[in-house]
Enzyme design. Sequence first.
Site, PDB file in Angstrom:
ATOM      1  N   GLY A 197     -32.446  20.813  17.934  1.00 15.54           N
ATOM      2  CA  GLY A 197     -31.401  19.863  18.307  1.00 15.54           C
ATOM      3  C   GLY A 197     -31.164  19.853  19.799  1.00 15.54           C
ATOM      4  N   VAL A 228     -31.051  23.183  21.570  1.00 14.66           N
ATOM      5  CA  VAL A 228     -30.897  24.249  20.574  1.00 14.66           C
ATOM      6  C   VAL A 228     -32.244  24.527  19.907  1.00 14.66           C
ATOM      7  CG1 VAL A 228     -29.689  25.026  18.505  1.00 14.66           C
ATOM      8  CG2 VAL A 228     -28.501  23.551  20.164  1.00 14.66           C
ATOM      9  N   ASP A 234     -10.901  21.167  18.555  1.00 10.85           N
ATOM     10  CA  ASP A 234     -11.892  20.116  18.292  1.00 10.85           C
ATOM     11  C   ASP A 234     -12.399  20.259  16.856  1.00 10.85           C
ATOM     12  OD1 ASP A 234     -13.351  17.845  18.857  1.00 10.85           O
ATOM     13  OD2 ASP A 234     -15.001  18.913  19.825  1.00 10.85           O
TER      14      ASP A 234
END
Length: 283
Positions: free
Chosen positions: A24, A31, A142
Amino acid sequence: MSDPLPELPKAVSKLGFALTKKVGEGAFSQVYSATWTDKPNKTIAAKVVDFSKVNKLWIEKNLNNELKILQSLKHTNIIVVHKVVKTTSKAYIFMDFARGGSIADELEKVKQPLSESKVKKYLRDIIAGLTYMHNNGVAHRDIKPDNFLIGDNDRVMLSDFGFACFSLNESNGKLMRGTKCGTTEYQAIEIKILGQGQVYDAKCADLYSLGVSLYFMVLFAFPFDISNESECIRRQKSREFYLKNSKLSDTLKTLIYDLLDPNPKTRITAKKAETHAWLSTNN
């Protein structure tokens, strides 16, 4: 053909880390799945933050804050950071690997609501992680399905602590913040209407965001349309949302209603949510 894996600097490779596959990427990070000689039978994740794509203030404030908080939290439902290595150009953050991706990934894949039984299992893990955080003076700020990672045995772990905070108001022990942050669709009403110089209880705001997340997981829709800000705020203030799916259990509807309470002072807490009737049953 996939891109070649970047070469790790000696300061990282000498610790026994090796990248295996890119899984990712974000605006300023990539990642990878990785291996580590200290945990030879376990796949881990490596988040590589490129300092050239962010400003110095972000590094000093957001990244350092995130790493400090993550390294202070140890709980089965919070992503575990094993090691952080910084060079002059990058930060290498090695953490648990979430084989199942995020709950947002799962929703995007099936493109329909998740079953109550599955969401119930997920939410127990999420609330357990939140309760631990809040008890230790940390708010996430978040909360959303993108930041709920699915690990082995469908264990859910809270991740992405870039907006997290742990500064206490000395007078009442609450996490009072004056900065608007988080993702608009999931933002608590008190953050949307926050005026200059005002503060809000960040822990209470986490629970509101959890309510929006829960709504999205079981209905695959948002409770409020954010395209018209004033109308969105009006609906949030009056709890004017629709539980369209009549198949939802009454106790689940009650939990959503309690989480989306526009008054932070009467909104359900993470600790109380743990023992809510909907989460206390196994069906």
